[in-house]
Design an enzyme around this catalytic site. Structure first.
Site, PDB file in Angstrom:
ATOM      1  CE  LYS A   1      -3.542  -2.443   2.657  1.00 38.35           C
ATOM      2  NZ  LYS A   1      -3.388  -3.703   1.969  1.00 38.35           N
TER       3      LYS A   1
ATOM      4  CG  ASP B   1       7.637  13.817 -10.414  1.00 34.15           C
ATOM      5  OD1 ASP B   1       6.465  13.438 -10.243  1.00 34.15           O
ATOM      6  OD2 ASP B   1       7.922  15.019 -10.588  1.00 34.15           O
TER       7      ASP B   1
HETATM    8  C1  LIG Z   1      -8.227  -4.629   2.276  1.00 37.77           C
HETATM    9  O1  LIG Z   1      -7.132  -5.087   3.036  1.00 37.77           O
HETATM   10  C2  LIG Z   1      -7.391  -6.132   3.933  1.00 37.77           C
HETATM   11  C3  LIG Z   1      -6.152  -6.517   4.626  1.00 37.77           C
HETATM   12  O2  LIG Z   1      -5.257  -5.480   4.784  1.00 37.77           O
HETATM   13  C4  LIG Z   1      -8.017  -7.313   3.227  1.00 37.77           C
HETATM   14  O3  LIG Z   1      -8.293  -8.353   4.140  1.00 37.77           O
HETATM   15  C5  LIG Z   1      -9.267  -6.884   2.511  1.00 37.77           C
HETATM   16  O4  LIG Z   1      -9.833  -7.958   1.798  1.00 37.77           O
HETATM   17  C6  LIG Z   1      -8.923  -5.749   1.564  1.00 37.77           C
HETATM   18  N1  LIG Z   1     -10.024  -5.351   0.727  1.00 37.77           N
HETATM   19  C7  LIG Z   1     -11.216  -4.930   1.112  1.00 37.77           C
HETATM   20  C8  LIG Z   1     -12.139  -4.548   0.011  1.00 37.77           C
HETATM   21  O5  LIG Z   1     -11.540  -4.847   2.255  1.00 37.77           O
END
Ligand SMILES: *[C@@H]1O[C@H](CO)[C@@H](O)[C@H](O)[C@H]1NC(C)=O
Ligand SMILES: *[C@@H]1O[C@H](CO)[C@@H](O)[C@H](O)[C@H]1NC(C)=O
Ligand SMILES: *[C@@H]1O[C@H](CO)[C@@H](O)[C@H](O)[C@H]1NC(C)=O
Ligand SMILES: *[C@@H]1O[C@H](CO)[C@@H](O)[C@H](O)[C@H]1NC(C)=O
Ligand SMILES: *[C@@H]1O[C@H](CO)[C@@H](O)[C@H](O)[C@H]1NC(C)=O
Ligand SMILES: *[C@@H]1O[C@H](CO)[C@@H](O)[C@H](O)[C@H]1NC(C)=O
Ligand SMILES: *[C@@H]1O[C@H](CO)[C@@H](O)[C@H](O)[C@H]1NC(C)=O
Ligand SMILES: *[C@@H]1O[C@H](CO)[C@@H](O)[C@H](O)[C@H]1NC(C)=O
Ligand SMILES: *[C@@H]1O[C@H](CO)[C@@H](O)[C@H](O)[C@H]1NC(C)=O
Length: 502
Positions: free
Chosen positions: A428, A433
């Site tokens: 994440k 730049d």
């Molecule tokens: C977002 O991140 C978590 C873990 O960090 C994950 O379990 C989850 O499925 C992800 N997506 C959504 C849409 O929540």
């Protein structure tokens, strides 16, 4: 924003009140003196003249002093503010990663130290305190009901955490309410070892979850990034974070975010509004901390979400992302697990174009090169791919609309496929730049409106020309992944299902 601004008006009021008061006392004393010794006419006249002169002096000095002191107090405030924003620590910044077993890059590819080694390092060197903000805990095979040799690293980390109390190191853990007994096992063990654990009921407080993942050690070192307190985050899921050593200014600022979770973990806690002033920060997107990271002058701040958890001065995580996209001149590279301009799980459905609009604007108005590296696994939602196709459709070589989307697929053997919720790119971060952004949230509405997350923003544009900046290191990580054979061009996929569902 800065509480230190507030003493300026107080000092002015103080001056106005005290000086006339002193003079009044002098006059009373002089009057008494005159009554005792019947005064001669010329003496009286002299006294009156003196009193008038004194009064004029007081008036004049106030007129003269007032603007003078006003300027002085302003200068003092500015000095304090500048001093506040500058930090003398010589911080060490290390980009850390978990590369899933079996994911192999070409020779000579960028390699960063592992999250596992970095966690072990800060834990074994901890002297007084460890504070951990976490989503959930599954550090052992038992927690996931598996028999994977690769759970060993996670189990080692838990062992080290359980030893802290005996060594005289206090351990505090803030965690989202566990949704299953299996996810309560590590937490019970930690409590038994003497750790302070607070369950933060964010589902009740903000209708989100405590999704943040960071550690603060000895008020001096910290880790922040995508890895959960999960053995799979060390060996089976692709993660990225940063560990910063010898950096008390930033560590203490991150600790303020921790203290907010901590107080919300008290029984029957409610959201303070506004947050008490000691949770506020002088460091944000407008006045970032000026600090050396690996001897390179840097501007740094920590952002946080959702808005109800923010004290004065803290930049909202969404505003931080938008600000960085708007600031980019040449490129915006984004590596996130989920990207969707929607608020998932909302009823009725809600469209949420906040980030999407700024990407399209950068592509259209400034011809910024936008690359999105998104993940795909069995839990991916179909609508995400529809919206990604819409964004990718903006590409036009003729008009210089430069947008590309790729899907990163972590390879898996038959045995690895059986490990639940693993084999995925969970990164994440964003690199432009100009700036490096390392966060803990998926990029969709829910994460910025309801869910607790946080991010570290590093800007070293003032040190342009430095050989090895954090921005360059993060760019190298992105380019390694983007150009690897694990990234598949979105437009070339006939169906995302064929690659992602296994
Ligand atoms: C977002 O991140 C978590 C873990 O960090 C994950 O379990 C989850 O499925 C992800 N997506 C959504 C849409 O929540
Ligand atoms: C990618 O390349 C590596 C070595 O460069 C190779 O071992 C692997 O099988 C390739 N993976 C895919 C999905 O093509
Ligand atoms: C790796 O780098 C070395 C030294 O720079 C070079 O000799 C070698 O050819 C490179 N290998 C590959 C596969 O690029
Ligand atoms: C942090 O500072 C201490 C004391 O100055 C030093 O011994 C240590 O090596 C530093 N740590 C890092 C990672 O630079
Ligand atoms: C602010 O002060 C309160 C009361 O003294 C304390 O409980 C809390 O931990 C403090 N918060 C921070 C961030 O220092
Ligand atoms: C919290 O609220 C519950 C239900 O309203 C109440 O029974 C309990 O005593 C409260 N606990 C504290 C510590 O205030
Ligand atoms: C990065 O720093 C430069 C120079 O201080 C500043 O102009 C720019 O706005 C900053 N960018 C971001 C996204 O904070
Ligand atoms: C894009 O346009 C440039 C010239 O403007 C051309 O050289 C290049 O081949 C084009 N690329 C594609 C993929 O069409
Ligand atoms: C900073 O220094 C540490 C230790 O010397 C090193 O491991 C790390 O790669 C450096 N980071 C950057 C961004 O140069």
């Amino acid at each position: 924003m800065n509480p230190k601004f507030e003493y300026k008006p107080f000092s002015v009021v103080w001056l106005l009140q005290i000086h006339p008061h002193d003079e009044a006392e002098k006059r009373v004393l002089q009057n008494e003196h005159h009554q005792e010794k019947a005064c001669k006419y010329y003496r009286c006249a002299l006294s009156i003249a003196i009193i008038i002169a004194l009064l004029l002096c007081v008036l004049a000095s106030q007129l003269l002093l007032f603007p003078f002191l006003f300027v002085t107090s302003q200068t003092i405030t500015e000095t304090v503010l500048n001093k506040d924003i500058r930090c003398d620590d010589q911080c060490r910044f290390v980009l850390v990663e978990s590369i899933p077993e079996g994911l192999v890059y070409d020779a000579n590819s960028t390699i960063n130290p592992s999250i596992f080694k970095s966690w072990l390092n800060i834990l074994t060197n901890a002297k007084s305190s460890v504070d951990i903000a976490s989503f959930y805990w599954t550090l052992t095979n038992e927690d996931t009901q598996t028999q994977e040799p690769s759970a060993h690293q996670g189990e080692l980390i838990l062992e080290e955490l359980l030893k802290l109390k005996q060594r005289g190191v206090t351990l505090r853990v803030a965690v989202n309410p566990p949704n299953s007994p299996l996810r309560s096992r590590d937490i019970s063990a930690l409590k038994d070892s003497g750790a302070d654990v607070r369950v933060v009921d964010l589902p009740k407080l903000t209708d989100g979850v405590l999704h943040t993942k960071f550690w603060v050690v000895d008020n001096e070192h910290f880790y922040i990034g995508s890895a959960n307190m999960d053995w799979r985050s060390l060996t089976q899921v692709k993660e990225l974070g940063a560990t910063i050593y010898n950096c008390s200014c930033l560590a203490q600022d991150l600790k303020k975010i921790f203290e907010a979770y901590w107080i919300l973990g008290l029984p029957n806690a409610t959201l303070p509004s506004p947050w008490p002033v000691n949770y506020s920060t002088p460091y944000n997107k407008d006045t970032p901390m000026q600090v050396n990271l690996n001897s390179t002058a840097s501007e740094v701040y920590l952002s946080s979400s959702p808005p109800p958890l923010l004290a004065a001065g803290r930049t909202d995580d969404l505003q931080s992302i938008i600000n960085i996209i708007d600031d980019a001149k040449q490129f915006v590279y984004i590596s996130v697990m989920d990207y969707s301009p929607t608020v998932e799980f909302s009823h009725p459905l809600r469209y949420w174009p906040d980030i999407d609009n700024h990407l399209r604007k950068a592509i259209y108005e400034r011809n910024v090169h936008v690359c999105l590296l998104i993940s795909c696994w069995q839990s991916s939602r179909p609508s995400m791919f529809t919206f990604l196709r819409s964004l990718a459709a903006l590409y036009s070589n003729k008009s210089n609309y430069n947008i590309e989307v790729k899907i990163f697929v972590v390879p898996a053997t038959e045995a690895q496929k059986k490990i639940p919720y693993a084999r995925v790119n969970h990164n994440k971060y964003m690199v432009t730049d100009r700036v490096a952004y390392i966060g803990t949230s998926n990029w969709s509405g829910n994460y910025f409106i309801h869910t607790a997350g946080s991010a570290l923003v590093v800007n070293q544009t003032q040190s342009a020309g430095t050989s090895d900046t954090i921005q360059m290191q993060l760019q190298a990580v992105f380019e390694r992944d983007w150009n690897s054979n694990y990234s598949l061009a979105f437009n070339a996929l006939s169906s995302w299902k064929e690659k992602c569902i296994f």
